[in-house]
Design a protein around this motif. Structure first.
Motif, mmCIF file in Angstrom:
data_model
loop_
_atom_site.group_PDB
_atom_site.id
_atom_site.type_symbol
_atom_site.label_atom_id
_atom_site.label_comp_id
_atom_site.label_asym_id
_atom_site.label_seq_id
_atom_site.Cartn_x
_atom_site.Cartn_y
_atom_site.Cartn_z
ATOM 1 N N VAL A 8 0.887 -1.262 -0.147
ATOM 2 C CA VAL A 8 0.144 0.031 0.142
ATOM 3 C C VAL A 8 0.879 1.202 -0.075
ATOM 4 O O VAL A 8 1.588 1.526 0.808
ATOM 5 N N ILE A 9 0.763 2.220 -1.040
ATOM 6 C CA ILE A 9 1.694 3.158 -1.284
ATOM 7 C C ILE A 9 0.924 4.448 -1.513
ATOM 8 O O ILE A 9 0.112 4.453 -2.316
ATOM 9 N N PRO A 10 1.275 5.310 -0.645
ATOM 10 C CA PRO A 10 0.466 6.597 -0.762
ATOM 11 C C PRO A 10 0.935 7.416 -1.882
ATOM 12 O O PRO A 10 2.146 7.421 -2.170
ATOM 13 N N LYS A 11 0.075 8.200 -2.627
ATOM 14 C CA LYS A 11 0.343 8.891 -3.768
ATOM 15 C C LYS A 11 1.361 10.154 -3.448
ATOM 16 O O LYS A 11 2.315 10.520 -4.139
ATOM 17 N N ALA A 12 0.887 10.658 -2.344
ATOM 18 C CA ALA A 12 1.726 11.968 -1.755
ATOM 19 C C ALA A 12 3.150 11.373 -1.353
ATOM 20 O O ALA A 12 3.140 10.413 -0.389
ATOM 21 N N HIS A 13 4.265 11.918 -1.385
ATOM 22 C CA HIS A 13 5.363 11.418 -1.104
ATOM 23 C C HIS A 13 5.438 11.873 0.401
ATOM 24 O O HIS A 13 5.393 13.027 0.894
ATOM 25 N N ALA A 14 5.894 10.762 1.114
ATOM 26 C CA ALA A 14 6.545 10.886 2.444
ATOM 27 C C ALA A 14 7.893 9.767 2.489
ATOM 28 O O ALA A 14 7.742 8.829 2.349
ATOM 29 N N VAL A 15 8.866 10.239 2.848
ATOM 30 C CA VAL A 15 10.049 9.565 3.189
ATOM 31 C C VAL A 15 9.804 8.335 4.256
ATOM 32 O O VAL A 15 9.919 7.142 4.226
#
Length: 107
Positions: free
Chosen positions: A3-10
């Motif tokens: 599950v990968i959010p579209k908004a980038h967060a390290v």
């Protein structure tokens, strides 16, 4: 599955809380789908590595959702080999079936 959010967060520190809530909601749904998929699944692990010390290798928040069963080979130091395309496609179809079963149960 990932599950990968579209908004980038390290990492979690950078992840907006509402986005994190949505990531966990999706992971919960996928975990339930695994249980209904017909795949071998006696349990489900959710794994999110936050930082190098936690084995984070990809610098974008992502949550792993994977089925577990007694005697399975998973260990934190497991050999992560790429599966054959056919196996990946069959697994994806089974999970989609589990999702459809969840959707049908809501009607």
């Amino acid at each position: 599955m990932l599950v990968i959010p579209k908004a980038h967060a390290v990492g979690l520190e950078d992840l907006q809380e509402d986005v994190g809530v949505q990531v966990w909601k999706v992971a919960h749904r996928l975990g339930r789908a695994l249980r209904r998929s017909g795949l071998r699944c006696e349990g489900v692990n959710l794994f999110l590595a936050d930082g190098e010390a936690a084995f984070q290798e990809v610098l974008h928040v992502h949550l792993h959702v994977f089925p577990r069963f007694t005697g399975d080979p998973f260990r934190i130091d497991a050999d992560w080999r790429v599966q054959e395309r056919n196996q990946l496609d069959m697994t994806a179809a089974a999970v989609r079936g589990g999702l459809a079963a969840l959707d049908a149960g809501r009607r």
